[in-house]
Design a protein around this motif. Structure first.
Motif, PDB file in Angstrom:
ATOM      1  N   ARG A  62       8.736   8.176   0.591  1.00  0.00           N
ATOM      2  CA  ARG A  62       8.677   6.846  -0.019  1.00  0.00           C
ATOM      3  C   ARG A  62       9.995   6.442  -0.681  1.00  0.00           C
ATOM      4  N   ARG A  63      11.082   7.053  -0.268  1.00  0.00           N
ATOM      5  CA  ARG A  63      12.378   6.757  -0.889  1.00  0.00           C
ATOM      6  C   ARG A  63      12.752   5.286  -0.780  1.00  0.00           C
ATOM      7  N   ARG A  64      12.553   4.679   0.379  1.00  0.00           N
ATOM      8  CA  ARG A  64      12.898   3.264   0.556  1.00  0.00           C
ATOM      9  C   ARG A  64      12.079   2.392  -0.391  1.00  0.00           C
ATOM     10  N   GLU A  65      10.793   2.662  -0.482  1.00  0.00           N
ATOM     11  CA  GLU A  65       9.921   1.921  -1.399  1.00  0.00           C
ATOM     12  C   GLU A  65      10.372   2.099  -2.851  1.00  0.00           C
ATOM     13  N   ASP A  68      13.586   0.114  -3.337  1.00  0.00           N
ATOM     14  CA  ASP A  68      13.307  -1.322  -3.373  1.00  0.00           C
ATOM     15  C   ASP A  68      12.732  -1.734  -4.727  1.00  0.00           C
TER      16      ASP A  68
END
Length: 75
Positions: A62-65, A68
Protein backbone atom coordinates in the motif's frame (compact mmCIF):
# COMPACT_ATOMS: atom_id res chain seq x y z
CA UNK A 1 -4.84 12.50 11.36
CA UNK A 2 -6.13 9.66 9.26
CA UNK A 3 -6.14 6.17 10.76
CA UNK A 4 -5.67 3.74 7.90
CA UNK A 5 -5.42 0.38 9.64
CA UNK A 6 -5.93 -1.13 13.07
CA UNK A 7 -4.16 -4.17 14.43
CA UNK A 8 -5.09 -5.98 17.65
CA UNK A 9 -3.45 -3.34 19.88
CA UNK A 10 -1.97 -0.80 17.45
CA UNK A 11 -2.85 1.43 14.51
CA UNK A 12 -1.28 2.96 11.43
CA UNK A 13 -1.91 6.67 10.92
CA UNK A 14 -0.81 9.53 8.70
CA UNK A 15 -0.81 13.06 10.11
CA UNK A 16 -1.48 16.34 8.37
CA UNK A 17 0.89 19.28 8.78
CA UNK A 18 3.68 16.79 9.43
CA UNK A 19 7.32 17.40 8.59
CA UNK A 20 10.26 15.54 7.11
CA UNK A 21 10.16 12.78 4.57
CA UNK A 22 6.86 11.06 3.77
CA UNK A 23 6.11 8.65 6.59
CA UNK A 24 3.40 6.97 8.62
CA UNK A 25 3.07 6.26 12.31
CA UNK A 26 2.63 2.95 14.09
CA UNK A 27 1.11 3.62 17.50
CA UNK A 28 0.14 1.46 20.43
CA UNK A 29 -0.45 1.92 24.13
CA UNK A 30 3.25 2.03 25.09
CA UNK A 31 5.01 2.75 21.80
CA UNK A 32 5.09 5.00 18.77
CA UNK A 33 7.34 5.12 15.75
CA UNK A 34 7.55 6.76 12.34
CA UNK A 35 8.25 4.65 9.26
CA UNK A 36 9.50 6.05 5.95
CA UNK A 37 7.05 5.22 3.17
CA UNK A 38 9.79 4.92 0.55
CA UNK A 39 12.01 2.45 2.39
CA UNK A 40 9.73 1.10 5.14
CA UNK A 41 12.50 1.78 7.65
CA UNK A 42 11.82 3.02 11.17
CA UNK A 43 13.12 6.59 11.22
CA UNK A 44 12.30 7.50 14.82
CA UNK A 45 10.78 5.82 17.84
CA UNK A 46 10.40 2.19 18.73
CA UNK A 47 7.89 -0.58 18.21
CA UNK A 48 7.75 -4.23 19.31
CA UNK A 49 9.17 -6.48 16.61
CA UNK A 50 5.97 -8.50 16.11
CA UNK A 51 3.94 -5.31 15.62
CA UNK A 52 6.49 -3.97 13.13
CA UNK A 53 6.33 -7.18 11.12
CA UNK A 54 2.52 -7.11 11.00
CA UNK A 55 2.39 -3.40 10.15
CA UNK A 56 4.96 -3.72 7.37
CA UNK A 57 3.10 -6.69 5.91
CA UNK A 58 0.08 -4.41 5.62
CA UNK A 59 2.04 -1.39 4.34
CA UNK A 60 4.27 -3.07 1.77
CA UNK A 61 1.55 -3.37 -0.87
CA UNK A 62 0.00 0.00 0.00
CA UNK A 63 2.97 2.33 -0.42
CA UNK A 64 1.34 4.31 -3.25
CA UNK A 65 -1.83 4.79 -1.21
CA UNK A 66 0.19 5.84 1.84
CA UNK A 67 2.20 8.33 -0.22
CA UNK A 68 -0.93 9.75 -1.87
CA UNK A 69 -2.58 10.30 1.52
CA UNK A 70 0.60 11.80 3.00
CA UNK A 71 0.91 14.22 0.07
CA UNK A 72 -2.77 15.17 0.31
CA UNK A 73 -2.43 15.98 4.02
CA UNK A 74 0.96 17.69 3.62
CA UNK A 75 0.82 19.88 0.49
Amino acid sequence: MVTLHRGPSWKISVYGRDHGIPHFHIEGRDFRCSVAIGTLEVIVGSVPRHVLVEALEWAITRRRELLDIWEELNP
